[in-house]
Design a protein around this motif. Sequence first.
Motif, PDB file in Angstrom:
ATOM      1  N   CYS A  25       0.845  -1.187   0.000  1.00  8.86           N
ATOM      2  CA  CYS A  25       0.000   0.000   0.000  1.00  8.86           C
ATOM      3  C   CYS A  25       0.888   1.248   0.000  1.00  8.86           C
ATOM      4  O   CYS A  25       2.090   1.178   0.262  1.00  8.86           O
ATOM      5  CB  CYS A  25      -0.973   0.013   1.184  1.00  8.86           C
ATOM      6  SG  CYS A  25      -0.204   0.229   2.788  1.00  8.86           S
ATOM      7  N   ALA A  26       0.259   2.369  -0.289  1.00  9.16           N
ATOM      8  CA  ALA A  26       1.010   3.592  -0.591  1.00  9.16           C
ATOM      9  C   ALA A  26       1.783   4.152   0.593  1.00  9.16           C
ATOM     10  O   ALA A  26       2.765   4.869   0.400  1.00  9.16           O
ATOM     11  CB  ALA A  26       0.049   4.667  -1.119  1.00  9.16           C
ATOM     12  N   VAL A  27       1.338   3.858   1.814  1.00  9.50           N
ATOM     13  CA  VAL A  27       1.979   4.498   2.969  1.00  9.50           C
ATOM     14  C   VAL A  27       3.094   3.663   3.582  1.00  9.50           C
ATOM     15  O   VAL A  27       3.671   4.051   4.601  1.00  9.50           O
ATOM     16  CB  VAL A  27       0.944   4.856   4.064  1.00  9.50           C
ATOM     17  CG1 VAL A  27       0.008   5.939   3.538  1.00  9.50           C
ATOM     18  CG2 VAL A  27       0.181   3.630   4.521  1.00  9.50           C
ATOM     19  N   MET A  28       3.399   2.528   2.974  1.00 14.83           N
ATOM     20  CA  MET A  28       4.572   1.788   3.457  1.00 14.83           C
ATOM     21  C   MET A  28       5.817   2.643   3.218  1.00 14.83           C
ATOM     22  O   MET A  28       5.892   3.401   2.242  1.00 14.83           O
ATOM     23  CB  MET A  28       4.688   0.452   2.738  1.00 14.83           C
ATOM     24  CG  MET A  28       3.679  -0.575   3.223  1.00 14.83           C
ATOM     25  SD  MET A  28       3.833  -2.129   2.276  1.00 14.83           S
ATOM     26  CE  MET A  28       2.678  -3.171   3.179  1.00 14.83           C
ATOM     27  N   THR A  29       6.793   2.504   4.119  1.00 18.82           N
ATOM     28  CA  THR A  29       8.009   3.319   4.062  1.00 18.82           C
ATOM     29  C   THR A  29       9.239   2.413   4.057  1.00 18.82           C
ATOM     30  O   THR A  29       9.147   1.208   4.343  1.00 18.82           O
ATOM     31  CB  THR A  29       8.104   4.238   5.291  1.00 18.82           C
ATOM     32  OG1 THR A  29       8.223   3.402   6.466  1.00 18.82           O
ATOM     33  CG2 THR A  29       6.879   5.140   5.419  1.00 18.82           C
ATOM     34  N   GLU A  30      10.358   3.007   3.757  1.00 22.17           N
ATOM     35  CA  GLU A  30      11.624   2.260   3.859  1.00 22.17           C
ATOM     36  C   GLU A  30      11.823   1.700   5.259  1.00 22.17           C
ATOM     37  O   GLU A  30      12.315   0.585   5.423  1.00 22.17           O
ATOM     38  CB  GLU A  30      12.797   3.177   3.507  1.00 22.17           C
ATOM     39  CG  GLU A  30      12.998   3.330   2.014  1.00 22.17           C
ATOM     40  CD  GLU A  30      14.353   3.954   1.673  1.00 22.17           C
ATOM     41  OE1 GLU A  30      14.422   4.557   0.606  1.00 22.17           O
ATOM     42  OE2 GLU A  30      15.304   3.826   2.466  1.00 22.17           O
ATOM     43  N   ALA A  31      11.430   2.477   6.265  1.00 22.01           N
ATOM     44  CA  ALA A  31      11.568   1.999   7.648  1.00 22.01           C
ATOM     45  C   ALA A  31      10.722   0.745   7.866  1.00 22.01           C
ATOM     46  O   ALA A  31      11.144  -0.186   8.568  1.00 22.01           O
ATOM     47  CB  ALA A  31      11.149   3.101   8.625  1.00 22.01           C
ATOM     48  N   ASP A  32       9.525   0.716   7.263  1.00 21.59           N
ATOM     49  CA  ASP A  32       8.691  -0.483   7.382  1.00 21.59           C
ATOM     50  C   ASP A  32       9.382  -1.688   6.752  1.00 21.59           C
ATOM     51  O   ASP A  32       9.367  -2.794   7.309  1.00 21.59           O
ATOM     52  CB  ASP A  32       7.338  -0.256   6.686  1.00 21.59           C
ATOM     53  CG  ASP A  32       6.464   0.758   7.397  1.00 21.59           C
ATOM     54  OD1 ASP A  32       6.536   0.839   8.644  1.00 21.59           O
ATOM     55  OD2 ASP A  32       5.720   1.481   6.707  1.00 21.59           O
ATOM     56  N   ILE A  33       9.968  -1.477   5.577  1.00 21.40           N
ATOM     57  CA  ILE A  33      10.619  -2.604   4.896  1.00 21.40           C
ATOM     58  C   ILE A  33      11.854  -3.047   5.681  1.00 21.40           C
ATOM     59  O   ILE A  33      12.127  -4.257   5.794  1.00 21.40           O
ATOM     60  CB  ILE A  33      10.975  -2.218   3.444  1.00 21.40           C
ATOM     61  CG1 ILE A  33       9.713  -1.759   2.686  1.00 21.40           C
ATOM     62  CG2 ILE A  33      11.646  -3.381   2.717  1.00 21.40           C
ATOM     63  CD1 ILE A  33       8.584  -2.768   2.655  1.00 21.40           C
ATOM     64  N   GLN A  34      12.578  -2.082   6.243  1.00 23.06           N
ATOM     65  CA  GLN A  34      13.732  -2.464   7.069  1.00 23.06           C
ATOM     66  C   GLN A  34      13.272  -3.262   8.293  1.00 23.06           C
ATOM     67  O   GLN A  34      13.904  -4.260   8.664  1.00 23.06           O
ATOM     68  CB  GLN A  34      14.514  -1.218   7.484  1.00 23.06           C
ATOM     69  CG  GLN A  34      15.371  -0.683   6.327  1.00 23.06           C
ATOM     70  CD  GLN A  34      15.760   0.778   6.493  1.00 23.06           C
ATOM     71  OE1 GLN A  34      15.391   1.424   7.469  1.00 23.06           O
ATOM     72  NE2 GLN A  34      16.508   1.298   5.519  1.00 23.06           N
ATOM     73  N   PHE A  35      12.184  -2.844   8.890  1.00 23.25           N
ATOM     74  CA  PHE A  35      11.604  -3.593  10.018  1.00 23.25           C
ATOM     75  C   PHE A  35      11.250  -5.021   9.580  1.00 23.25           C
ATOM     76  O   PHE A  35      11.554  -6.006  10.273  1.00 23.25           O
ATOM     77  CB  PHE A  35      10.363  -2.848  10.533  1.00 23.25           C
ATOM     78  CG  PHE A  35       9.476  -3.640  11.432  1.00 23.25           C
ATOM     79  CD1 PHE A  35       9.894  -4.038  12.696  1.00 23.25           C
ATOM     80  CD2 PHE A  35       8.192  -4.007  11.024  1.00 23.25           C
ATOM     81  CE1 PHE A  35       9.062  -4.775  13.529  1.00 23.25           C
ATOM     82  CE2 PHE A  35       7.354  -4.744  11.850  1.00 23.25           C
ATOM     83  CZ  PHE A  35       7.793  -5.135  13.107  1.00 23.25           C
ATOM     84  N   ALA A  36      10.615  -5.113   8.398  1.00 22.34           N
ATOM     85  CA  ALA A  36      10.200  -6.438   7.903  1.00 22.34           C
ATOM     86  C   ALA A  36      11.414  -7.301   7.566  1.00 22.34           C
ATOM     87  O   ALA A  36      11.405  -8.519   7.787  1.00 22.34           O
ATOM     88  CB  ALA A  36       9.293  -6.279   6.686  1.00 22.34           C
ATOM     89  N   LEU A  37      12.459  -6.685   7.027  1.00 23.84           N
ATOM     90  CA  LEU A  37      13.663  -7.460   6.682  1.00 23.84           C
ATOM     91  C   LEU A  37      14.382  -7.935   7.939  1.00 23.84           C
ATOM     92  O   LEU A  37      14.901  -9.070   7.980  1.00 23.84           O
ATOM     93  CB  LEU A  37      14.597  -6.625   5.792  1.00 23.84           C
ATOM     94  CG  LEU A  37      14.094  -6.420   4.348  1.00 23.84           C
ATOM     95  CD1 LEU A  37      14.959  -5.388   3.608  1.00 23.84           C
ATOM     96  CD2 LEU A  37      14.075  -7.748   3.576  1.00 23.84           C
ATOM     97  N   ALA A  38      14.403  -7.102   8.963  1.00 16.62           N
ATOM     98  CA  ALA A  38      15.010  -7.541  10.227  1.00 16.62           C
ATOM     99  C   ALA A  38      14.228  -8.719  10.800  1.00 16.62           C
ATOM    100  O   ALA A  38      14.804  -9.704  11.280  1.00 16.62           O
ATOM    101  CB  ALA A  38      15.037  -6.376  11.221  1.00 16.62           C
ATOM    102  N   ALA A  39      12.899  -8.629  10.712  1.00 15.21           N
ATOM    103  CA  ALA A  39      12.055  -9.746  11.164  1.00 15.21           C
ATOM    104  C   ALA A  39      12.352 -10.990  10.342  1.00 15.21           C
ATOM    105  O   ALA A  39      12.440 -12.115  10.879  1.00 15.21           O
ATOM    106  CB  ALA A  39      10.574  -9.367  11.051  1.00 15.21           C
TER     107      ALA A  39
END
Lengths: 427, 427
Positions: free
Chosen positions: B381-395
Motif C-alpha cells: 500500500c502507498a503508505v509503506m516506508t523504507e523503515a517499514d521494509i527495514q523492520f520487515a527485513l530484520a524480522a
Amino acid sequence: MTTNAADQALRERAMKVVPGGMYGHEATTLLPASYPQFFERGEGAYIWDVDGNRYLDFMCAYGPNLLGYNNGQVNDVAVAQLAKGDTLTGPSAHFVDLAEALVGMVSHADWAMFCKNGTDATTMAMTTARAQTGKRRILVAEGAYHGAAPWCTPMPAGIVPEERAFISKYQYNDVASLEATVAEAGDDLAAIFASPFKHDAFIDQALPDPAYAKRARELCDETGAMLIVDDVRAGFRLIRDCSWELVGVRPDMSCWGKSFANGHPISALLGNDRCREGASHIYVTGSFWFAAVPMAAGVETLRILRESDYLENSVRLGTMWREGLDALAAKHGFALRQTGPVQMPQILFDNDPDYRTGFAWGEAMLKRGVYVHPWHNMFFCAVMTEADIQFALAAADDAFASVRAQIGSIEPHPVVLMFLTAMAGTH
Amino acid sequence: MTTNAADQALRERAMKVVPGGMYGHEATTLLPASYPQFFERGEGAYIWDVDGNRYLDFMCAYGPNLLGYNNGQVNDVAVAQLAKGDTLTGPSAHFVDLAEALVGMVSHADWAMFCKNGTDATTMAMTTARAQTGKRRILVAEGAYHGAAPWCTPMPAGIVPEERAFISKYQYNDVASLEATVAEAGDDLAAIFASPFKHDAFIDQALPDPAYAKRARELCDETGAMLIVDDVRAGFRLIRDCSWELVGVRPDMSCWGKSFANGHPISALLGNDRCREGASHIYVTGSFWFAAVPMAAGVETLRILRESDYLENSVRLGTMWREGLDALAAKHGFALRQTGPVQMPQILFDNDPDYRTGFAWGEAMLKRGVYVHPWHNMFFCAVMTEADIQFALAAADDAFASVRAQIGSIEPHPVVLMFLTAMAGTH
C-alpha cells in the motif's frame, strides 16, 4: 418553482458514460418522465433531488431506509468504526456479535453468513440447499423476484437456458400447483423458495395463505428438501423475526438484506442446523463481505429494532395512509387497489391496465412533494409521523383532483407499453 | 508477550453461529494455526488483531487497502457524504463523476457500470458478452480466479454442471492452447477472460506474455468475441490504467473492485462501445449498488492515484523487499521463488511441495509483527516506508534463522495436505 435542470444535465453526462444512461431498480426508465434520476441527500423520511426539490419518500431507497435516513445512532457507530477499520485482512468481532444478534432474533435460525447483495444471499441459499441435499431441483413462485443473477434475473438478456436448469415455477399461494411441481421434481428436489408475501411488481400483492406455507413446510419435511423464505425485501418490516413466523411456519433458511443495517451495505443468509453442514461446504466470498462498518451498524440497528416501537408506528401510520387514501380516492371518483401489508403498500388504480392513471397520479404527487411509486410496493420508515401522513394526504387530495381534471387526455407511458407487451409475450 | 485469548474466544463463539466458524477468503482455515482470525483495527500499513498484537500487513485486506488503512482524505469525504446520504431512492451525482473519472483513466473504456462484489463485475462481463454477441462460449484460463458465483467458484460444492455449461478452459500464456480452445468453440465464442497476470494461489505467478495477450485480442477481433481483463485484484496496482496497457493490448471490458475506493465497497465493469449495446440490455442490480458513499470515496481515491507517486513508491519498496529477502534467504541457506510484480509479491520456498517451510516462516514472521501469506499473492500500500521494509527485513532475518533451527522437525499443516490431495484429484 420546480426545476430539473441539474437532473437533466446529469442524465446527459450519464448517457455518455453509462450504458443506456442508468440500469437496475433505481433507473427511472419505467417511471413517469418528471421523476428525478439523481438525488442530493436524505434526512429522516425525506429525500432531496439534485435540483433541491424535497420529497416525503415512500420508497425508502427500495427498502434499506428502515429507521430514517442519516439515523444518528447508527451512523455514529458507523463513523466510529470506520476510523478503527472497515475492510481489514480479517473480520472484526462485530461479525460474531451480528451473527449472534440475528440468530437471537430470528426463531428458525441457528447460524448466519454475511454477504453484500440480496442476490448473494438467495444464491447462497440455492447452493447450500444443493450441497446439503445432493439434489438439484429448485422451486420458485412464478413472477417472484429473488435477485439479478443469471439463475433468477427477471429480464434474461445474455442468460443461457442452462444457467436456469432445474429451476421450476409454481403458483404462489396455490397448494395444488406447489404439490404438482414437487411431484414433477421426483426425488431430485433440493429447495422450495417463497417470498414472505407475494410482492411482485406491477400487480396486487397477496399475503401468504397459511395452508400454502404449512404445505410447503410439510413437503420439504417429506422430501428432505430445504424451505427458503426470501425476506430480503420484507425483513423486519412485518415482525422482529422471520416473516413467516406470522403464519407459524419456520423455514430452513431465510435471506436478508436491505434494511438490517439501516442502509449500510450488508446482506445475510440465516439457516438452521438441518443445513449447517451444506452451508459449511460451499465456497462463497467477496472483497467486502467481512467489512466491520456495516456489521457494527447492523448490531446497532437490531438493538434499536428490539427496543423501539418502529414496527407498531409503521403499522399505525400505514393504516392511516391506506384509509385516508381510500376516502380521498372515492371523493374524486377513483377506486384504488391497495394491497400488501399497510407498512409495505402497493397502490394501483382500478381499470388502469396500462398504468396511465397511476403514472399521472404519481407525477401529481411528486409535484406536491411526495414520492410514490406507480407499480412497485412502497415502504414506511420509523421516523414518519402523523404530520407527514397528513401532508401526504393533503397532497393526494390535490393530486386526485388534478388527475380527475385531466382524465381522458392522459397518454400511457411508451416504455411501459413496450414493457407490458414484452412481458405478455413471455407468459 | 503475544496472546490470542480474545481471538480464541471469538472463534469459539463463531463456531456456534457461523457454519464451520468462518468462510471465504478471509477464513484462516488454510493458514498456520497461530494466524489470528479476528482484527480490531487498521491504520496506515498496520493492523491490530483483537488481542492487541500489531502487524505490518502485507495482505492489505487482500487488496482493498491501496492508500493505507483509514486514509484521512478518503474517509473525510466518505463521512461527509454519509451525513448527506448513502443508499437513497436513486443514485447521486457521484455516480456520474466516478464513471467519468474511470473512463478518463482507463484507456479502453467508454462506459462504466457499478456493483458491489468483484464477482458481480465478472458475471456482468460474461452476461454482457453473451448479450452483445448472441453466442455462448466463455473461455477462462485454467486455475484463474474470477469470483465465487456458481459459474466460477473454485470449490464447486452445491454447483450443478449445467451452471458451467459453455465455460471452457485454456492455459494462460499458451498461444497454442488458446487457439485450440477458440477453435473448439467454433462459431459460438462469446468471450475470452484473462487475468492481467497469472496470480493463481499456491503457485508461482507469471507476467503476461505479450504474444499471448496480442493473440487473444486478434482472436476476439476475428470472431467478434469480447476480450475481458479481470483487473479486480491488480487494478491500479500495476499502472494507472487497465493492466494490459503494459503489454499494449486493450480489452473490450475490464472488471474492477477491491481498491479503487480504498476499501469502501464498490466494484465496476468498464467497457468500450463495441459492447455498450449488450451492456444496456442485461438486467443487473443490487440493493446498495447506487450508494453514494463509496462513489464519493472512489472519486477521491482516483484523484489521489492520479496526483501522487503511490505506484512508484510501491515499486521501489517492493524491489527493496524482494532483493533484501533473497539475500537473507541465501544467508540462511534457503532459496525463495519470488514471482509476480514486486508490488504484488508471491513468496514461495523452493523444495516445499506441502508448504511446511513457508508456513513455518509465516508463523515466525507473524510472531515478529509482520503478516505475510504463505500461498497467496501479497500487496503493497502507498503508505509503506523504507523503515517499514527495514523492520520487515530484520524480522525476516530472525525468522529465517528460527526456521533453519527447526528444519527437519516441521510438520505439514493437516488441512493443507487434505486440500492439496483434493486439488490434485481435480486435475
